[in-house]
Write an enzyme that holds these catalytic residues in place. Structure first.
Site, PDB file in Angstrom:
ATOM      1  N   LYS A 110      47.105  42.923  46.313  1.00  0.00           N
ATOM      2  CA  LYS A 110      48.157  42.969  44.783  1.00  0.00           C
ATOM      3  C   LYS A 110      48.905  44.643  45.774  1.00  0.00           C
ATOM      4  O   LYS A 110      50.171  44.738  44.800  1.00  0.00           O
ATOM      5  CB  LYS A 110      46.998  42.876  44.835  1.00  0.00           C
ATOM      6  CG  LYS A 110      46.835  41.431  44.514  1.00  0.00           C
ATOM      7  CD  LYS A 110      45.914  41.472  43.228  1.00  0.00           C
ATOM      8  CE  LYS A 110      45.679  39.826  43.033  1.00  0.00           C
ATOM      9  NZ  LYS A 110      44.384  39.557  42.754  1.00  0.00           N
ATOM     10  N   GLN A 154      38.873  41.307  39.878  1.00  0.00           N
ATOM     11  CA  GLN A 154      39.098  40.589  40.849  1.00  0.00           C
ATOM     12  C   GLN A 154      37.727  39.882  40.792  1.00  0.00           C
ATOM     13  O   GLN A 154      37.050  40.322  41.140  1.00  0.00           O
ATOM     14  CB  GLN A 154      38.831  40.799  42.128  1.00  0.00           C
ATOM     15  CG  GLN A 154      38.795  40.801  43.445  1.00  0.00           C
ATOM     16  CD  GLN A 154      40.491  39.584  43.154  1.00  0.00           C
ATOM     17  OE1 GLN A 154      41.192  41.145  42.832  1.00  0.00           O
ATOM     18  NE2 GLN A 154      40.559  38.419  43.889  1.00  0.00           N
ATOM     19  N   ASP A 177      46.336  38.205  34.075  1.00  0.00           N
ATOM     20  CA  ASP A 177      45.293  37.257  34.184  1.00  0.00           C
ATOM     21  C   ASP A 177      46.192  35.773  33.113  1.00  0.00           C
ATOM     22  O   ASP A 177      45.512  35.020  33.748  1.00  0.00           O
ATOM     23  CB  ASP A 177      43.945  37.202  34.932  1.00  0.00           C
ATOM     24  CG  ASP A 177      43.431  37.649  36.824  1.00  0.00           C
ATOM     25  OD1 ASP A 177      44.719  37.098  37.192  1.00  0.00           O
ATOM     26  OD2 ASP A 177      42.891  37.900  36.414  1.00  0.00           O
TER      27      ASP A 177
END
Lengths: 350, 350
Positions: A110, A154, A177
């Site tokens: 990322k 995460q 997200d």
């Protein structure tokens, strides 16, 4: 973001299969590619990875890696334009708790992707034994930081931390997200718009769009009902007027249902579960699953295998994503896209 | 709450059909009921309301009116126990804007139901030309009122008022309609629990439970994808491990999909749309639709007709809700149940 079954691995033997024949927006069967020496290793559920016969019809391979690259290049240009015009650099904060190796790899990928497009990444690595309060404090800090436009925690988190509490704490305006229940609720409701759509299912739909695969009025079947892929994928397909069915572990004779699907999205992480006989001839097939399967013939000692028995399915489907280089790279591209969208919204930038 | 296609009408010719044969929890075909003189009026889509043949197998009639009565009686006892033990009376606030006749009827019915179980109802009738701010102010007032445990804004609202803004303003702890996107999001997500589930779909599932109709592992089809019934009904069925498909106006050949349904819920408001031939033999059929159809042979000049062609369907299904007296009364029962649940939560009452 995303669980361990999703990846954005960028190299593999499979990538050799990625090529595309498109003419005036319509798909043609791709020509015989001759005898490819795909590994013959036994993989899950007895899917036969046979040598491809030159006489079999073959699906268009949906090249997620190439599409993700195009998207990232577009974002790169836009990010640069934004910096030039209003002096703002989009910021993405990633919180990683503990030392999960796979998570660390994703976070690294990322970061690399952010660098590529010009998004500033803020990484926070917290020790495995951090308390829930400490993680919440970090989330809160990023919520208040005006240089951060997206926050990503995460997953998975260490078991002593309540995932719900942490995800709920992410400001809905920075929930790149799209996992906040308020975003999911808006996604489910007609006439409502979520601020963000979860990255992996968004990437699946984006691939269908980019390959001109009609969704409206089609039968779509989603295998898997996870919060991060299956369920939001089904909601997205329904928003685009597909007739959607969701298959899960309690479904009897799933193959009877998948055989009716014009569009099939699988997101369960069961290598080669979906056989060629499960697929309606001409269907578009999106494979979100990705698992390591031991393979001593490769340098790494493993191959990455999806939910779909690719060799069988590619003879029946009209279009199919490979694993890897299908959905995986799109997930990160959508994360960058969500972060950029968020920044535009914060700064009212068109 | 709910749109105009839902009602809790309590009398009708159809109610004559409500009877039930249950033996040890299993369903037996109900015996021939002889020649019932159901009106022969032509109804929507050519469903033949033929005289029932004594040789046809017949579905169990799911008696929503009777089940709703039992639920209300249980709530009445619980409300009384709560008052006795902690001196708290549950309160439900209903906001009605304008003079929609049907809405007024529903509000009256809700008030009556509240009175029956001992819930205090607060009615606020605002003039048609009230501003959005005025309505928001009323919502806010009830949000802050500790004697109010549930708030319900009667829909539809006048067109100059933004429904979303009003519904979003209802405190999630008092959202007894379950329409807040945060509640819908939690309903959609595995591992999350909504504070409230929308009343009509909750009533549908409650009827399935009360008639011991197995949901887990079954194929379920929902016709209609509205925010207030179809979508949450599908989410509820999925939470109970059914394999769910949602049919809507863009679905081609819906009858091919409904024929696979062990459980069929229809919520579109199209009189007699679902013919007997659409139904899998032995399916459980829940009819949420309810529309007035002109009928000069009745005193009122109309009959209430559901989405399901009842006469045909009841010969194929194993269990079916009538219209009226099927789902309608359950909606109000679930509203009372949600209000009581809310009160228990506010006062930590077991």
């Amino acid at each position: 973001m995303a669980s361990m079954i999703f990846t954005d691995c960028s190299t593999s033997t499979m990538s050799r299969l990625n090529h595309l024949n498109r003419l005036n927006g319509a798909f043609l069967p791709r020509p015989c590619v001759g005898k490819l020496s795909l590994p013959r290793t036994a993989s899950g559920r007895g899917c036969t990875l046979s040598i491809r016969s030159s006489s079999s019809p073959s699906a268009i391979v949906i090249n997620g890696k190439a599409e993700a690259k195009k998207i990232k290049d577009d974002i790169k240009i836009e990010v640069s334009r934004m910096k030039e015009l209003i002096g703002v650099v989009p910021g993405l904060a990633v919180i990683l708790v503990g030392e999960n190796k796979e998570s660390a790899t994703y976070v690294r990928n990322k970061k690399k992707a952010c660098e590529y497009v010009g998004i500033k990444s803020f990484e926070l690595l917290l020790p495995e034994d951090s308390s829930e309060e400490e993680v919440l404090k970090s989330v809160s800090g990023f919520n208040d930081d005006p240089s951060v436009h997206g926050i990503l925690v995460q997953l998975p988190l260490p078991s002593h931390i309540d995932e719900q509490n942490i995800l709920n704490a992410v400001s809905i305006e920075k929930d790149v997200d799209g996992f906040h229940p308020l975003n999911i609720g808006r996604l489910a409701m007609r006439g409502r718009e979520p601020l963000f759509v979860p990255c992996t299912p968004k990437g699946c739909i984006e691939l269908l769009h980019r390959y001109n695969i009609v969704i409206k009025g089609k039968r779509a079947v989603v295998i898997g009902r996870s919060n991060i892929v299956g369920m939001p994928a089904a909601l997205l397909l329904q928003r685009e007027d597909a007739t959607v069915s969701i298959i899960h572990s309690r479904t009897e004779n799933p193959e009877e249902i998948t055989r009716e699907a014009d569009i099939l999205i699988s997101a369960v992480g069961q290598p080669n579960m979906v056989r060629g006989s499960w697929i309606k001839p001409g269907a578009a097939v999106i494979d979100v699953g990705i698992k390591r399967v031991e393979d001593s013939s490769t340098a790494r000692g493993y191959r990455l295998v999806g939910d779909i028995c690719y060799e069988e399915a590619s003879k029946v489907a009209s279009a199919i994503t490979p694993v890897p280089d299908g959905v995986g790279p799109m997930t990160i591209a959508m994360l960058l896209s969500n972060t950029f969208t968020s920044t535009k919204r914060f700064h009212n930038f068109q």
